[in-house]
Design an enzyme around this catalytic site. Structure first.
Site: not given
Ligand code: DGL
Length: 271
Positions: A189, A73, A154, A187, A10-11
């Site tokens: 996150h 992600c 984050e 997302c 993931d990011s």
């Molecule tokens: N967690 C990620 C997603 O599912 C990326 C969030 C990001 O880096 O902007 O899209």
């Protein structure tokens, strides 16, 4: 049987939300996780930039001899799933979007008002709408980007009135105007703010793709005869910037488990 690890990326922290449900349902599996914490967030970057990052990380995971890659992600899936599948055809590549779209098709009817929230890139791609409408064209879907959620998460700003205000800023009008009754956390996150969302919007039915993908991973491992028969080694969490937040979040997510974890810093710019 195959006791090699599964590679997740993931990011940043978001993909960790897939790991806890996976460990619960497949305790023999070992995980190598890569969080690109030095370059997060991806969700407001251009597709070309995201594609470059994703190729680099997938190649890194393959060097670690993983048996499967999970793109944990939505943003990467929305921009470069096909590219990664073409470049790395030697192993299964799993995504969070398809299982969540299947879940929506299974639980919603034409009276449902479905809301998708995600990064700017994911929302602009309309990837959820396309997959859901392939099977159920009659379903009503609305979507909105919430770009400030990822940087706050984050930073660990979660159980906090700043996060609650940010949620209300993006979502109050969206939910009221479209009378949203079912919300997809588009997302990885966002499950980290699930408690905030449930408290602020108690009547919403929430679909969490990070949990849905685990059933699909299980099915594919079984079908391809890749299930592990015993745990071999520790789970390993790599980050391009091994920040305090990353380590704290891993400890917080896994505090009640008996799993041992190892942390490694890995500088992608040197590859
Ligand atoms: N967690 C990620 C997603 O599912 C990326 C969030 C990001 O880096 O902007 O899209």
């Amino acid at each position: 049987m195959d006791n090699r690890p599964i590679g997740f990326f993931d990011s940043g922290l978001g993909g960790l939300t897939c790991i806890a449900p996976l460990m619960r349902s497949l305790p023999n599996e070992r995980i190598i996780y890569f969080g690109d914490t030095a370059r997060t967030p991806y969700g407001s970057k251009s597709p070309d930039t995201i594609r470059g990052f994703a190729r680099q990380i997938a190649a890194f995971l393959i060097q670690q001899d993983v048996k499967m890659i999970v793109i944990a992600c939505n943003t990467v899936t929305a921009t470069c799933l096909r590219d990664l599948q073409q470049r790395f055809p030697q192993l299964p590549i799993m995504v969070v979007i398809q299982p969540a779209a299947n879940k929506i098709c299974a639980i919603c009817d034409e009276k449902s008002s479905i809301g998708i929230i995600g990064t700017k890139v994911t929302i602009k791609s309309k990837c959820y709408e396309a997959l859901i409408h392939q099977k159920r064209p009659e379903l009503q879907i609305h979507s909105t980007a919430c770009p400030a959620f990822v940087p706050l998460i984050e930073e660990g700003i979660i159980e906090n009135e700043i996060m609650d205000l940010t949620i209300r800023h993006y979502m109050d009008n969206f939910i009221r105007y479209y009378k949203i009754d079912t919300l997809v956390l588009g997302c990885t996150h966002y499950p980290l703010i699930l408690d905030n969302l449930k408290r602020i919007y108690p009547s919403l039915r929430i679909v969490n793709p990070s949990e849905e993908v685990v059933y699909r991973i299980h099915q594919v491992l079984e079908h391809e005869q890749l299930l592990a028969d015993r745990p071999v080694g520790d789970h390993t969490f790599y980050a391009s910037d091994l920040s305090e937040n990353f380590v704290n979040m891993i400890n917080r997510i896994f505090e009640l488990t008996e799993f041992r974890v190892a942390f490694k810093n890995f500088d992608l710019t040197t590859t």
